[in-house]
Each structure stands twice: as structure tokens, then as C-alpha cells.
Design a protein around this motif. Structure first.
Motif, PDB file in Angstrom:
ATOM      1  N   GLY A 126     -39.020  11.359  -6.302  1.00  0.00           N
ATOM      2  CA  GLY A 126     -39.288  11.816  -7.248  1.00  0.00           C
ATOM      3  C   GLY A 126     -39.542  12.957  -7.514  1.00  0.00           C
ATOM      4  N   ASN A 127     -40.708  13.197  -6.789  1.00  0.00           N
ATOM      5  CA  ASN A 127     -41.922  14.641  -7.410  1.00  0.00           C
ATOM      6  C   ASN A 127     -42.331  14.600  -6.141  1.00  0.00           C
ATOM      7  OD1 ASN A 127     -43.246  15.992  -9.227  1.00  0.00           O
ATOM      8  ND2 ASN A 127     -44.871  14.892  -9.389  1.00  0.00           N
ATOM      9  N   PRO A 128     -41.837  15.690  -5.104  1.00  0.00           N
ATOM     10  CA  PRO A 128     -42.426  16.585  -4.397  1.00  0.00           C
ATOM     11  C   PRO A 128     -43.719  17.259  -4.612  1.00  0.00           C
ATOM     12  CG  PRO A 128     -40.205  16.895  -4.075  1.00  0.00           C
ATOM     13  CD  PRO A 128     -40.604  15.691  -5.589  1.00  0.00           C
ATOM     14  N   GLU A 129     -44.389  17.327  -3.437  1.00  0.00           N
ATOM     15  CA  GLU A 129     -45.690  17.500  -4.168  1.00  0.00           C
ATOM     16  C   GLU A 129     -45.966  19.380  -3.576  1.00  0.00           C
ATOM     17  OE1 GLU A 129     -50.430  18.400  -1.567  1.00  0.00           O
ATOM     18  OE2 GLU A 129     -49.155  16.465  -1.051  1.00  0.00           O
ATOM     19  N   THR A 167     -39.360  21.742  -0.246  1.00  0.00           N
ATOM     20  CA  THR A 167     -39.374  20.935   0.715  1.00  0.00           C
ATOM     21  C   THR A 167     -38.183  20.508   1.318  1.00  0.00           C
ATOM     22  OG1 THR A 167     -41.208  19.492  -0.511  1.00  0.00           O
ATOM     23  CG2 THR A 167     -39.874  18.399   0.706  1.00  0.00           C
ATOM     24  N   GLY A 168     -37.130  20.360   0.613  1.00  0.00           N
ATOM     25  CA  GLY A 168     -36.231  20.818   1.134  1.00  0.00           C
ATOM     26  C   GLY A 168     -35.309  21.730   1.848  1.00  0.00           C
ATOM     27  N   ALA A 212     -41.415  18.073  14.723  1.00  0.00           N
ATOM     28  CA  ALA A 212     -40.792  18.071  13.939  1.00  0.00           C
ATOM     29  C   ALA A 212     -39.661  17.210  13.297  1.00  0.00           C
ATOM     30  CB  ALA A 212     -39.384  19.233  14.420  1.00  0.00           C
ATOM     31  N   ALA A 213     -39.929  15.788  13.786  1.00  0.00           N
ATOM     32  CA  ALA A 213     -38.951  14.828  13.478  1.00  0.00           C
ATOM     33  C   ALA A 213     -40.089  14.072  12.643  1.00  0.00           C
ATOM     34  CB  ALA A 213     -38.721  13.695  14.308  1.00  0.00           C
ATOM     35  N   ILE A 214     -41.681  14.599  11.994  1.00  0.00           N
ATOM     36  CA  ILE A 214     -42.038  13.274  11.586  1.00  0.00           C
ATOM     37  C   ILE A 214     -42.672  14.673  10.453  1.00  0.00           C
ATOM     38  CG2 ILE A 214     -44.588  13.541  11.144  1.00  0.00           C
ATOM     39  CD1 ILE A 214     -45.148  12.598  14.533  1.00  0.00           C
ATOM     40  N   ALA A 215     -42.099  15.923  10.184  1.00  0.00           N
ATOM     41  CA  ALA A 215     -42.201  16.411   9.382  1.00  0.00           C
ATOM     42  C   ALA A 215     -40.389  16.072   8.707  1.00  0.00           C
ATOM     43  CB  ALA A 215     -42.075  18.184   9.379  1.00  0.00           C
ATOM     44  N   ALA A 216     -39.470  15.774   9.228  1.00  0.00           N
ATOM     45  CA  ALA A 216     -38.230  15.721   8.272  1.00  0.00           C
ATOM     46  C   ALA A 216     -38.630  14.114   7.904  1.00  0.00           C
ATOM     47  CB  ALA A 216     -36.897  15.834   9.457  1.00  0.00           C
ATOM     48  N   VAL A 217     -39.187  13.566   8.585  1.00  0.00           N
ATOM     49  CA  VAL A 217     -39.570  11.789   7.810  1.00  0.00           C
ATOM     50  C   VAL A 217     -39.909  12.310   6.206  1.00  0.00           C
ATOM     51  CG1 VAL A 217     -39.938  10.013   7.990  1.00  0.00           C
ATOM     52  CG2 VAL A 217     -38.762  10.933   9.720  1.00  0.00           C
ATOM     53  N   GLU A 220     -41.081  12.602   0.834  1.00  0.00           N
ATOM     54  CA  GLU A 220     -41.219  13.334  -0.622  1.00  0.00           C
ATOM     55  C   GLU A 220     -40.587  13.186  -1.245  1.00  0.00           C
ATOM     56  OE1 GLU A 220     -44.231  15.186  -1.542  1.00  0.00           O
ATOM     57  OE2 GLU A 220     -45.099  13.497  -0.430  1.00  0.00           O
ATOM     58  N   LEU A 221     -38.858  13.011  -0.806  1.00  0.00           N
ATOM     59  CA  LEU A 221     -37.613  13.542  -1.434  1.00  0.00           C
ATOM     60  C   LEU A 221     -36.767  12.851  -3.175  1.00  0.00           C
ATOM     61  CD1 LEU A 221     -35.656  16.418  -0.025  1.00  0.00           C
ATOM     62  CD2 LEU A 221     -37.251  16.856  -1.587  1.00  0.00           C
ATOM     63  N   THR A 222     -37.305  11.520  -1.695  1.00  0.00           N
ATOM     64  CA  THR A 222     -36.916  10.244  -2.396  1.00  0.00           C
ATOM     65  C   THR A 222     -37.917   9.897  -3.849  1.00  0.00           C
ATOM     66  OG1 THR A 222     -37.619   8.826  -0.672  1.00  0.00           O
ATOM     67  CG2 THR A 222     -36.078   9.868  -0.485  1.00  0.00           C
TER      68      THR A 222
END
Length: 67
Positions: free
Chosen positions: A31-34, A40-41, A17-22, A27-29
Motif C-alpha cells: 500500500g505504500n511503496p518506498e 515500482t510498477g 530479475a525474479a527477486i526484483a519482481a517479487v 511493495e505494491l501490495t
């Protein structure tokens, strides 16, 4: 301190879960999340608290079985 299988699984879940959060933060920073900003949010909103919950549950389980 002795780790039980339950606390090991919870600790592993906390790591995933920590890896997914990071990853979501990166991804969000970017500017273009996959998967898009909304998905992603949502993943970030679920994985960040899940990290803490799983970690605390793993520590509580290990402490309970140590006594």
C-alpha cells in the motif's frame, strides 16, 4: 548438461530479475511503496519479462553448447 559462462550470467540475471519482481509485488501490495507506485510498477513491468527472457536464453545457450 554443461553450463557455459554466458549461460551462468544469464541464469544469474534471471535470478536477480525474479527477486526484483517479487519485491515489487510485495511493495505494491503493502500500500505504500518506498519508491512510489509508478517507479515500482515500472521496475515490475521490466523485471518480470526479463526473468523469463534471461532464463530461456540461458537454457538455449546451455543446450546449444551441449550438442
Amino acid at each position: 548438461m554443461i553450463m557455459t559462462p554466458k549461460s551462468g550470467i544469464l541464469l544469474g540475471g534471471s535470478c536477480v530479475a525474479a527477486i526484483a519482481a517479487v519485491g515489487c509485488v510485495f511493495e505494491l501490495t503493502s500500500g505504500n511503496p518506498e519508491y512510489g507506485t509508478l517507479v515500482t510498477g515500472i521496475i515490475l513491468a521490466v523485471s518480470a519479462p526479463l526473468t523469463v527472457i534471461c532464463f530461456l536464453a540461458a537454457v538455449a545457450d546451455a543446450r546449444a553448447n551441449n550438442q
